[in-house]
Structures are given as structure tokens and as C-alpha cells.
Enzyme design. Structure first.
Site, short mmCIF file in Angstrom:
data_model
loop_
_atom_site.label_atom_id
_atom_site.label_comp_id
_atom_site.label_asym_id
_atom_site.label_seq_id
_atom_site.Cartn_x
_atom_site.Cartn_y
_atom_site.Cartn_z
CB CYS A 210 -0.92 0.01 1.20
SG CYS A 210 -0.02 0.11 2.73
CB CYS B 271 4.81 -0.30 1.23
SG CYS B 271 3.79 -1.49 2.06
CB CYS C 294 43.16 -21.48 -18.05
SG CYS C 294 43.54 -19.72 -18.05
CB CYS D 213 39.81 -17.31 -19.25
SG CYS D 213 41.33 -17.56 -20.15
CG ASP E 148 7.50 28.61 -33.45
OD1 ASP E 148 7.79 29.81 -33.58
OD2 ASP E 148 8.08 27.70 -34.07
CG ASP F 140 10.34 24.07 -34.52
OD1 ASP F 140 10.70 24.80 -33.58
OD2 ASP F 140 10.57 24.33 -35.71
CG ASP G 299 10.09 27.49 -30.74
OD1 ASP G 299 10.20 28.69 -31.01
OD2 ASP G 299 9.68 26.64 -31.53
#
Lengths: 40, 806
Positions: B17, B20, B85, B88, B502, B701, B705
Site C-alpha cells: 500500500c 510501504c 583456463c 580466464c 510558434d 518545434d 523555442d
């Protein structure tokens, strides 16, 4: 998951019912007074 | 906020809830180095801003676990090649474990396999593969896994809750059956003797109480450990009281007639069953409210056919890297963002832009991942993969919006945080009043009233009210190409009363074309155009691009440019073949003291026609003018009318002169025009309106702006979501259509109304329920059903937003 829980629920319910059945047939507790009262 | 702040997201499970969520937030904020923590209950996700110099992601994860919740991680297996090996495998293991976002990495040398547990919101499979490759080995996602869909933990949760519900329903039904025998009005119903037996009832109620109810005990324990209380505490307290009191009565009845005892096993079992049912509905509904994201993700292609080492091979999308050449057949989805390197085709971009007409694309054109290649075979070169693709960015914005909090929610969080302790207090008082005053000495009766209060008061509905609406609302908006960046913007948008549009690219298509050329007598048209075109070629301004395109169409050759300078708001200054050129506005000519008196009349005529005239000077003398005109979007007029009908003040802003601006504005029905504004002046105009007390939305755009978008109460960027616009604005309108503005405002209004309804019902429900329960009119099982119903009704109400028609 859903299937698992459903089966578990049914099996457990049957176990309880079965357990009660075995208990009553073995020890035969007297439930008459209550049933008489209820059905009265 | 300092520069070094990092942001991360953790997927958290185990929250029940709003309390929490508040607790996790508080706990995280207490950690050193954490600047901000936000937890969303509905998405089960936390976003945290922290200073990486002070703390790290594992510390954050540990804190969440300390608080008693789980951090969800993903596990993947990779086939590793090139290991010889044990050294690695150790190296790979260490290398991976050092990566941020990886919880654990295990490398098995014999199987040549790495099992990695990681946080998918921090690190991707591609990142892991890259790391292994950087260490000098080869890595591939394990074959079967690459094809397998990622398991959804939410789906698993739904299945688990369904299973639990069925289990507890099977065991609770006999108890419910027994209960009907207690009521005088249902006493005619036959009840098997067996179910009246206290020990049978005990056997049935116990698994429900402790197996199914375990989650409540665990949740309550965690909450209490952290000195707080949540709904689990209420449920655990209420059901335990009923269960243990019944157990006591069962023992007390030994030796007597067990069947006459009134027991409350059914109260606890039925209560748990109903609460689980409520949680199940809730989990399902939550899953549905994140459908928008699933839809977006579903757009992605799963595999790509790439060309490597001269061979065609099909690989999973995770393995495509930037620079790969990808083959896309007709009818297929384009897997990632890229540019066409061979072939041409029509591309259906409707899923991202809403534009239903396919766009023709040819060599060197950009294509966006997840759009559909309609009719030609093309090869593309991948430019953006994984998290960088346009679609991934859109998904990220939508996810963040859904996960963010609207200010209205803070109130709900605060209320539910203090709710539980108060309720426990009221429940105790209820018990005491009943036990000592109403029914003196009747422990069972008083207990029953207390349980009802505990159960009815659970604030789950309150915690769900806002996030579910935000999720559903922003998700639905996203389906229409409206991306809200956060809950606060979704809340703010409905308050807007002024919209500034604009001109270029917003009201108009932003793709002007060259319409008129007037050189003075001292120039031949071709030479004049060659000079102008060469200079403008350097500029990225849309008007410049139109001029260059127009000139190129006439087959005129362009020359080399020695120097170039763009003067924002004025025009350009360039040197072409040793000649100094100025191209731009009246202001530019005035600035360089160039006489333009002869041309003013012609210029006025052009501007009255809505064209933009640009004056040209060569070596300090006026040389002529060119005119371009932008075309108005087909939908602009209707969209402006819609905004006006909504009672909004619509204003057009442009760097163009008054006449051009007014001509365009008149064509779309805008009365209020602010013209001849420099890019930085747009923000000032927005501020002016705000100073008048108006709530302003700026629509642009997004590139020039940007300052105005940032200053406005709501900045809306028009674009496909691929550019900077999405960063600068609060809302991105993927469709270029201005109707999206009205749609966004409409959606915001609907969402806020929905939130208010939810909050009202949740609060009314709790505040009405408590007194009714305290007075004793509500049986505990009925309180449980009502509680489950309230959460479900709030979620269902929010889901109505998914059906909203725009």
C-alpha cells in the site's frame, strides 16, 4: 502455479473430511443432543 | 543539483500500500548521498537520484532489502567463447561483477557459460556482451533464451495470487457454510455436522491463516521492524484476533459440547480469502494499466538480418551494433534507427507519428526503428541501437511519466502514512467501549467490532487512487502520440488558459518553398541566385534550406564559401568568391546601413501575401530580394477553432514581421499575434503573459523555442521524438497536428477528474466505513469484502481512462 494450489486445496479438504470420518467411525462421539436441538 | 548526480531505477516487489511506498522513500532519503527518491506503488518502481561519489546502486538495493522489500533483478545466460583456463573465467567474472547494475555474475568454464543477475533498468544485455568482448572474449546470449520472451514478474504474481485464492476459497467455503447455520434467517439451510466441529474448523482455518496469510504476517513484521504500520498490520491483527480467540474457545470447549460454541474461524479465513481476491483483481488491473507500454514494446522487431563477414545472418535485436548493415525486406519492420545505404521504399511511420500516408525514403534518408518497410528491399546502416532508438526513448518517456508522481498524490501519501496508527487506536477504543459499556463482559462481541474496524480502515484504495489514474491517462495519451513527461505536467495541463503557438513548423508545415526572385538591374538572375544559394547553403535555417532547394531545382551551380556567420533573428553574413554577402531582414540591412528604400514597396506586397521576403546585399549595396512562403498545415485552422471553443486564448508568435505573421494568423483564425520576436524574446513574451496571471502553454518545434518551452507552464514540442525537443519540453506531440494540443488538455482534464473521483471515493469509503464498523453494523467478513471492493472499484474507475476517445 494455479493448478498446484487447486490440487493442494482439494487434497487437504479431502484429508480433513477423511480424517473426521475415520475419527467418528472409530470413536463414535455422541452428537445426538446437538442435532436434536438444531432440528427441533 | 550538482553535476555528479546520477539517476537510477529499481524495480521493487513486496509493496502492499501507499504506506510501504512512503516508507521506502523515507528510508532511501535517509541514506548519505541520496538526493531524491520517488517510489511508485502502481508501477512497483523507484527512481533515485544519488551522488555516485558517496553511495552506489548496491547500497541502495541493500537498503530496500533492509526495509523488508525485494529488488527485482533479471537473470540471463550468455555463451562465452575464447576462455582457455580458470584464470580466464575468473577474469570475466570479476570484470562483470565490477559493472554497475550487476548483482552477481558466475562464469562456468566447462559449460562456457556466464549466468548474470542484473538490474535491467541500469544495464542491458548488450552492455554485458560489450564488457565481455572488451575483456577479450566472445559473448552471445544463450540461444534458446534469445528467442524466449522475458517472463513478466507481474504475470507470475497474478498466477500466484490466483492459486492462493483458489486454495483458501476451497477451505473457507465449508466454514462459510457452517456460519450460515448461526443466523436465524438462514437456519433452514442444511449444514453437515462435520463442519460444525471446532477441530474440523480449526483444521480448515489453520492453513489459510498461516500458509496463505503468511504474506500478511511477514509484511506486518517488516513494517513494525521499521517502526511503521501498514495494511498488513491491520489484516494480521484483525485475523489473528479472530483465529486465536476461536482457538482458545475450542480448547475451552473440550469435555463439554463442542458444537454449541460460537467460533470465529470463518471470520479470519473468509477475510483472508477476500483480501487475496482483492489483491488478485488489483494485480490484474495494474497489469492492464501498463498496457500502453506493452503495446509500444510490442512494436519492436524481435530479430534483424545483418550482413557480417559477407554473410547474411539473423540475430536478436540485442546483438545489433551501430554500423551494422541490416537487410529489410518489403513488409518487414525496420529493426533499429538507421540510414538507407541501398534501395528505396515507402515507409509506414504511422505507429510513431500517427501519419497514415507512407513516406517515400531513398538513399541517405533516415529511417526509424519499428516502422514498416512497405514495398522495396532496402539495406540500412544502424545508427542508433538499444536504449538510443527513437522507440526506446518514447518508451522511456512514457514509463517515466507513468512512474512519476503528480503533486496531488503527495497528499494521499501523507494521509495513508499516518492512517494505520490512528486506526489501531480507534479499533482499541471501539473494543474498550463495547467491552465495558455496550455489552459489558462480552469479549466475543467487542472483539468482532474491533476486527471490523481494523479491516474496513485499510487505506489501500487511497494509495491506488492517483497512480492508477496517472498510468491509465498517460498511457492512453501515448497511444494518440501525446507523451507527457511526468505526472506533474499531466496535472498542470488542465489549468492552461493561454496557448502560444510558434509559427514555423507548428502552425505551418515548416517547409517553405522559394516563390519569388527579384535581383536589381546590376545582376543577372542566375548569378544572383548562385551567390545567394552558396551563402545560404551553410545555414541550417528552414528558410535557407528552402532557398537552396529552390535554386538547385533550377540547375544553378553553387560556389565555395570563404566565410559564413549566422546572426540569429537577423539573417546571415557570408563571403562568396570574394564578395561580401548579407541575406536577411530589414533589421540586418539597417544594422549594416544599407539603403533599401527602393525595395520597400515590393517587399510590402510580398509580405501582405504571407510570404517572407529576404533582402540581399552584395559588397555593401542592395542587390535584390528573394521570397519564400511556408504552407499552412491542413489541420491548423480546425485545431485553432477547437482551442478557442475550449475558451483558451490562442496567440501566435514568430520572428517574422507583422504583415506576414498577420496574414498567416488570419488564414488559421488567430487574432492575437506577436511578431518580430527574436528567439530569446519568445521566453520574455511567455513571462509577460504569466505576469498577467495566465497559465501559458508554449507550443514549438523545440530547437529555437527551447528557452520559451522551458519558461512556459507547459512546453509542448512538436516532433517525431527523435530530436532535442523531447528533452526541452514537458509534453511531446508526436503527431505534427495541432489537434494534439486540445487532445492533451482534454486528456489532462479527464485524468484529473478521474483522480479526484478516486480520492473522493477512497476517503469517503474509509471515513464512512470506520464509524459504521465501530457502531457494530458491519460484520468483519463484510468489512473485508467492502475493502476488497473499494480497491477494485478505484482501479476500475482509473481504467475507464483507457477507453477515452479523442
Amino acid at each position: 502455479m494455479i493448478k498446484k494450489w487447486t490440487i493442494a486445496g482439494i487434497v487437504y479438504l479431502l484429508l480433513v473430511i477423511g480424517g473426521y470420518g475415520i475419527y467418528t467411525t472409530t470413536f463414535q462421539p455422541d452428537t445426538t443432543p446437538y442435532m436434536e436441538e438444531k432440528n427441533h | 543539483m550538482s553535476q555528479s548526480v546520477k539517476e537510477t531505477t529499481l524495480q521493487i516487489s513486496g509493496m502492499t500500500c501507499a504506506a510501504c511506498a512512503v516508507r521506502i522513500e523515507k528510508g532511501l532519503k535517509k541514506l548519505d548521498g541520496v538526493e531524491e527518491a520517488n517510489v511508485n506503488l502502481a508501477l512497483e518502481r523507484s527512481s533515485i537520484k544519488f551522488d555516485p561519489a558517496v553511495t552506489n546502486v548496491s547500497a541502495l538495493e541493500n537498503k530496500v532489502r533492509d526495509l523488508g522489500y525485494e529488488v527485482v533483478t533479471e537473470k540471463s545466460e550468455f555463451d562465452i567463447s575464447g576462455m582457455t583456463c580458470a584464470a580466464c573465467s575468473t577474469r570475466v567474472e570479476k570484470g562483470l561483477n565490477k559493472l554497475e547494475g550487476i548483482s552477481s555474475a558466475n562464469v562456468n568454464l566447462a559449460l562456457e557459460r556466464a549466468t548474470v543477475e542484473y538490474n535491467p533498468s541500469i544495464i542491458s544485455k548488450t552492455d554485458i556482451i560489450k564488457k565481455v568482448e572488451a575483456l577479450g572474449y566472445g559473448a552471445h546470449l544463450k540461444q534458446d533464451e534469445s528467442k524466449q520472451e522475458a517472463a513478466d514478474h507481474r504475470q507470475q504474481e497474478v498466477e500466484r495470487q490466483t492459486g492462493k485464492f483458489i486454495f483458501s476459497a476451497i477451505l473457507s467455503l465449508p466454514l462459510l457454510w457452517a456460519m450460515v447455520g448461526h443466523f436465524s434467517f438462514t437456519a433452514f439451510i442444511y449444514v453437515p455436522d462435520m463442519f460444525m466441529n471446532p477441530w474440523v474448523q480449526f483444521a480448515l482455518a489453520t492453513p489459510v491463516q498461516f500458509v496463505i496469510g503468511k504474506q500478511f504476517y511477514v509484511g506486518a513484521y517488516k513494517a513494525l521492524k521499521n517502526k511503521s504500520a501498514n495494511m498488513d498490520v491491520l489484516v494480521a491483527l484483525g485475523t489473528s484476533a479472530a483465529y486465536f480467540y476461536s482457538l482458545y474457545l475450542s480448547f475451552a470447549s473440550i469435555g463439554g459440547n463442542a458444537h454449541t460454541v460460537e467460533l470465529y474461524y470463518e471470520t479470519s479465513a473468509v477475510l483472508i480469502t477476500l483480501i487475496i481476491l482483492g489483491k488478485l483483481f488489483e494485480a490484474r488491473a495494474k497489469g492492464r494499466s501498463s498496457e500502453a507500454i506493452k503495446k509500444l514494446m510490442g512494436l519492436q522487431a524481435k530479430t534483424a538480418v545483418i550482413e557480417r563477414d559477407g554473410l547474411e545472418q539473423e540475430v536478436s535485436l540485442d546483438e545489433v551494433i551501430v554500423g551494422d548493415i541490416i537487410h529489410v525486406k518489403p513488409g518487414e519492420k525496420i529493426p533499429v534507427d538507421g540510414i538507407i545505404v541501398e534501395g528505396q521504399s515507402a515507409i509506414d511511420e504511422s505507429m510513431l507519428t500517427g501519419e497514415s500516408v507512407p513516406v517515400d525514403k531513398k538513399f541517405d534518408d533516415e529511417v526509424i526503428g519499428s516502422t514498416i518497410n512497405k514495398n522495396g528491399f532496402i539495406k540500412i546502416k544502424a545508427t542508433k541501437v538499444g536504449k538510443d532508438t527513437a522507440l526506446a526513448q518514447i518508451i522511456k518517456v512514457v514509463e517515466e511519466a507513468q512512474g512519476s508522481k503528480a503533486p496531488i498524490q503527495r497528499l494521499a501519501d501523507q494521509i495513508s502514512g499516518i492512517f494505520v496508527p490512528i486506526v489501531v487506536g480507534i479499533a482499541l477504543i471501539t473494543f474498550l467501549i463495547w467491552y465495558f459499556m455496550v455489552v459489558p463482559g462480552d469479549f466475543a462481541e467487542a472483539l468482532e467490532k474491533m476486527i471490523a474496524v481494523l479491516v474496513i480502515a485499510c487505506p489501500c484504495a487511497l494509495g491506488l487512487a492517483t497512480p492508477t489514474s496517472i498510468m491509465a491517462g498517460s498511457g492512453r495519451a501515448a497511444e494518440f502520440g501525446i507523451l507527457f513527461k511526468g505526472g506533474e505536467h499531466l496535472e498542470m495541463t488542465h489549468r492552461i488558459n493561454s496557448v502560444i503557438l510558434d509559427k514555423t513548423g507548428t502552425v505551418t508545415n515548416g517547409k517553405p518553398v522559394l516563390t519569388d526572385v527579384f535581383p536589381t538591374d546590376s545582376f543577372v538572375e542566375a548569378e544572383f541566385l548562385s551567390l545567394v544559394g552558396s551563402a545560404e547553403k551553410q545555414s541550417e535555417h528552414p528558410l535557407a534550406e528552402a532557398i537552396v532547394a529552390g535554386i538547385k531545382e533550377q540547375g544553378i551551380e553553387l560556389k565555395d564559401v570563404q566565410s559564413f556567420e549566422a546572426i540569429p533573428g537577423f539573417g546571415i553574413k557570408a563571403t562568396v568568391e570574394g564578395k561580401d554577402l548579407l541575406v536577411g531582414t530589414r533589421k540586418l540591412m539597417n544594422k549594416y546601413e544599407i539603403s533599401i528604400s527602393d525595395s520597400l514597396e515590393k517587399m510590402d506586397t510580398l509580405e501582405r501575401e504571407g510570404k517572407t521576403a529576404m533582402l540581399v546585399a552584395v559588397d555593401g549595396k542592395f542587390a535584390g530580394m528573394v521570397a519564400v512562403a511556408d504552407t499552412i498545415k491542413e489541420t491548423s485552422k480546425a485545431a485553432v477553432k477547437r482551442l478557442k471553443d475550449m475558451g483558451l486564448d490562442v496567440i501566435m508568435i514568430t520572428g517574422d514581421n507583422q504583415q506576414t505573421a498577420k496574414s498567416i494568423a488570419a488564414q488559421v483564425g488567430i487574432d492575437h499575434v506577436i511578431a518580430e520576436v527574436l528567439p530569446e524574446g519568445k521566453a520574455d513574451e511567455v513571462k509577460k503573459l504569466q505576469a498577467e496571471g495566465k497559465k501559458v502553454a508554449m507550443v514549438g518545434d523545440g530547437i529555437n523555442d527551447a528557452p520559451a518551452l522551458a519558461v512556459a507552464d507547459i512546453g509542448m514540442a512538436i516532433g517525431t521524438g527523435t530530436d532535442v525537443a523531447m528533452e526541452a519540453a514537458d509534453i511531446t506531440l508526436i503527431r505534427g497536428d495541432l489537434n494534439s494540443i486540445a487532445d492533451a488538455i482534454f486528456m489532462s482534464k479527464k485524468t484529473i477528474k478521474n483522480i479526484k473521483q478516486n480520492l473522493f471515493w477512497a476517503l469517503a469509503y474509509n471515513s464512512l466505513g470506520i464509524p459504521i464498523a465501530a457502531v457494530g453494523f458491519l460484520a468483519p467478513w463484510l468489512a473485508g469484502a467492502a475493502m476488497a471492493f473499494s480497491s477494485v472499484s478505484v482501479v476500475l474507475n482509473a481504467l475507464r481512462l483507457q477507453k477515452v476517445k479523442l
